[in-house]
Enzyme design. Structure first.
Site, PDB file in Angstrom:
ATOM      1  CG  HIS A   1      -3.676  -1.954  -2.030  1.00 58.69           C
ATOM      2  ND1 HIS A   1      -4.308  -2.655  -2.301  1.00 58.69           N
ATOM      3  CD2 HIS A   1      -3.924  -1.250  -0.698  1.00 58.69           C
ATOM      4  CE1 HIS A   1      -5.439  -2.802  -1.814  1.00 58.69           C
ATOM      5  NE2 HIS A   1      -5.407  -1.826  -0.585  1.00 58.69           N
TER       6      HIS A   1
ATOM      7  N   GLY B   1     -10.073   3.025   6.371  1.00 60.02           N
ATOM      8  CA  GLY B   1      -9.020   4.263   6.663  1.00 60.02           C
ATOM      9  C   GLY B   1      -7.845   5.036   7.354  1.00 60.02           C
ATOM     10  CG  PHE B   2      -6.706   5.889   9.566  1.00 61.12           C
ATOM     11  CD1 PHE B   2      -8.108   5.806   9.868  1.00 61.12           C
ATOM     12  CD2 PHE B   2      -6.101   7.584   9.511  1.00 61.12           C
ATOM     13  CE1 PHE B   2      -8.269   6.704   9.957  1.00 61.12           C
ATOM     14  CE2 PHE B   2      -7.856   8.128   9.268  1.00 61.12           C
ATOM     15  CZ  PHE B   2      -8.696   8.136   9.601  1.00 61.12           C
TER      16      PHE B   2
ATOM     17  CG  HIS C   1      -8.877  -1.158  -0.489  1.00 61.89           C
ATOM     18  ND1 HIS C   1      -8.032  -0.744   0.621  1.00 61.89           N
ATOM     19  CD2 HIS C   1     -10.144  -1.621  -0.532  1.00 61.89           C
ATOM     20  CE1 HIS C   1      -9.755  -1.161   1.903  1.00 61.89           C
ATOM     21  NE2 HIS C   1     -10.358  -1.708   0.524  1.00 61.89           N
TER      22      HIS C   1
ATOM     23  CB  SER D   1       2.988   0.256   8.820  1.00 68.61           C
ATOM     24  OG  SER D   1       2.255   0.862   8.879  1.00 68.61           O
TER      25      SER D   1
ATOM     26  CG  MET E   1     -11.376  -4.630   4.667  1.00 64.26           C
ATOM     27  SD  MET E   1      -9.575  -4.036   4.084  1.00 64.26           S
ATOM     28  CE  MET E   1      -8.781  -3.016   5.524  1.00 64.26           C
TER      29      MET E   1
ATOM     30  CG  ASP F   1      -5.796  -3.533   2.464  1.00 63.26           C
ATOM     31  OD1 ASP F   1      -6.676  -3.291   1.971  1.00 63.26           O
ATOM     32  OD2 ASP F   1      -5.107  -3.408   3.342  1.00 63.26           O
TER      33      ASP F   1
ATOM     34  CG  ASP G   1      -5.018   1.480   1.166  1.00 65.17           C
ATOM     35  OD1 ASP G   1      -4.223   1.945   1.755  1.00 65.17           O
ATOM     36  OD2 ASP G   1      -6.167   0.694   1.042  1.00 65.17           O
TER      37      ASP G   1
ATOM     38  CG  MET H   1     -11.101   2.441   2.014  1.00 68.26           C
ATOM     39  SD  MET H   1      -9.913   1.831   2.342  1.00 68.26           S
ATOM     40  CE  MET H   1      -8.547   1.846   1.182  1.00 68.26           C
TER      41      MET H   1
ATOM     42  CB  SER I   1      -0.610  -0.113   1.401  1.00 64.35           C
ATOM     43  OG  SER I   1      -1.417   0.869   1.154  1.00 64.35           O
TER      44      SER I   1
ATOM     45  CG  MET J   1      -8.929   5.791   2.268  1.00 69.62           C
ATOM     46  SD  MET J   1      -8.234   6.619   3.652  1.00 69.62           S
ATOM     47  CE  MET J   1      -7.236   4.758   3.473  1.00 69.62           C
TER      48      MET J   1
HETATM   49  C1  DX5 Z   1      -6.802   0.496   5.811  1.00 66.39           C
HETATM   50  C2  DX5 Z   1      -6.187   0.047   3.842  1.00 66.39           C
HETATM   51  C3  DX5 Z   1      -4.527  -0.068   3.940  1.00 66.39           C
HETATM   52  C4  DX5 Z   1      -3.577  -0.318   4.989  1.00 66.39           C
HETATM   53  C5  DX5 Z   1      -2.792  -1.258   4.983  1.00 66.39           C
HETATM   54  O1  DX5 Z   1      -8.046   1.065   5.487  1.00 66.39           O
HETATM   55  O2  DX5 Z   1      -7.016  -0.580   2.883  1.00 66.39           O
HETATM   56  O3  DX5 Z   1      -4.543  -0.843   2.964  1.00 66.39           O
HETATM   57  O4  DX5 Z   1      -3.305   1.167   4.231  1.00 66.39           O
HETATM   58  O5  DX5 Z   1      -1.858  -0.493   5.365  1.00 66.39           O
HETATM   59  P1  DX5 Z   1      -0.918  -1.555   7.191  1.00 66.39           P
HETATM   60  O6  DX5 Z   1      -0.277  -2.462   6.209  1.00 66.39           O
HETATM   61  O7  DX5 Z   1       0.357   0.150   7.563  1.00 66.39           O
HETATM   62  O8  DX5 Z   1      -1.944  -1.612   8.134  1.00 66.39           O
HETATM   63 ZN    ZN Z   2      -6.277  -1.164   1.365  1.00 70.03          ZN
END
Ligand code: DX5
Ligand code: ZN
Length: 226
Positions: A36, A145-146, A69, A201, A140, A178, A38, A71, A11, A40
Site C-alpha cells: 500500500h 495524512g499520517f 492510495h 505502524s 478510512m 485503512d 500512501d 491522497m 503501508s 500524498m
Molecule cells: C493515512 C494512510 C494510512 C496510514 C496507515 O493517511 O492512508 O495508510 O499510513 O498507517 P497506520 O496503520 O499506522 O495507521
Molecule cells: Zn492509505
C-alpha cells in the site's frame, strides 16, 4: 459459508525510505498480499510522499500487487503516471474527484483496478452510483495524512453499510479499511465486513518482525469473522 479470505496490505509510510526496495521484498516474504503506497501531495493532505518514480524503482523487487492510495487534489492528472510506475490498483478519494464517475472509468480504461476511498466524515451514499465501476471500496478509519493515528471505532457501522451496498451490487468488490489497524483493532472492521486490511505502524513496530505482524493481523481478522 467459508470464512472470507483476508488480505493484508502493509503501508510503507513508516518505512526507511532509503531502503524501500529491500523493505517491500521483506514485506512480501513476511506474507503481505499487496503493498500500500500512501501517495500524498501536500494539498489534499498536509504531507508529501511518494512520486511515481519512487514506486517504479521498487516494482521489480516483488511480484505482489501495488496499490496507490492517491491522497491528491488532482488525481486525473497523476493517475497515468502511477499506472506506468507499475501500480495495479488505483484508489481515489471521493472527496477529491469532481467527476468521480469519469475518473473511475479512466482508471479501468488504463487496464488497472479502480477503487474509491471515503474519508471518515463522507457518507456512503456518495458512492452508491459508482458501484458498477469499482473493484474496491476503502473506508478510512483515520483522517488521512499520517500514520500512527488512533483507529476510529465509530467507522464500524459505516463499514457494515458499505458491505451491504456491495452485497446489493451483486459484484465481487473488496472492502478495505485503512488507518490504526492492528491485532487489537482489526476485529471490529472484519466483523463489519472488511476483507482487505491496510496496516502501517502495526506491521513496522512489531518487535518480532513482518513475518509475525502480518499473519497475526490476518489471524485476528479471521477469528473475528468466525
Ligand atoms: C493515512 C494512510 C494510512 C496510514 C496507515 O493517511 O492512508 O495508510 O499510513 O498507517 P497506520 O496503520 O499506522 O495507521
Ligand atoms: Zn492509505
Amino acid at each position: 459459508m467459508s470464512a472470507p479470505e483476508i488480505q493484508i496490505s502493509p503501508s510503507v509510510l513508516p518505512a526507511d525510505f532509503s531502503r524501500l526496495g529491500e523493505t517491500v521484498k521483506a514485506l512480501q516474504d513476511g506474507g503481505a498480499d499487496r503493498i500500500h503506497w500512501d501517495v500524498m501531495d501536500g494539498v489534499f493532505v498536509p504531507n508529501l510522499t511518494f512520486g511515481p518514480d519512487v514506486i517504479h524503482s521498487c516494482r521489480s523487487s516483488v511480484d505482489i500487487p501495488f496499490e496507490a492510495h492517491l491522497m491528491v487534489i488532482d488525481a486525473d492528472e497523476l493517475i497515468p503516471r502511477y499506472v506506468e510506475a507499475g501500480c495495479d490498483i488505483i484508489l481515489v478519494h471521493q472527496e477529491a474527484c469532481t467527476h468521480l464517475h469519469r475518473t473511475l472509468e479512466r482508471i479501468r480504461d488504463l487496464g488497472v483496478s479502480p477503487g474509491v476511498v471515503l474519508n471518515p466524515a463522507t457518507p456512503v451514499v456518495t458512492i452508491e452510483h459508482v458501484m458498477d465501476l469499482v473493484d474496491q471500496v476503502l473506508v478510512m478509519t483515520v483522517n488521512p495524512g499520517f500514520g500512527g493515528q488512533a483507529y476510529i471505532e465509530n467507522m464500524e457501522p459505516k463499514i457494515a453499510q458499505v458491505a451491504e451496498l456491495i452485497r446489493l451490487s451483486g459484484r465481487d468488490i473488496d472492502l478495505e479499511v485503512d488507518g490504526g489497524l492492528g491485532v487489537d483493532t482489526v476485529a471490529g472492521s472484519a466483523e463489519a465486513g472488511a476483507n482487505v486490511v491496510v496496516a502501517g505502524s502495526a506491521v513496522f513496530k512489531d518487535p518480532d518482525g513482518f513475518g509475525h505482524a502480518i499473519p497475526a493481523i490476518r489471524d485476528a481478522a479471521l477469528a473475528a469473522c468466525g
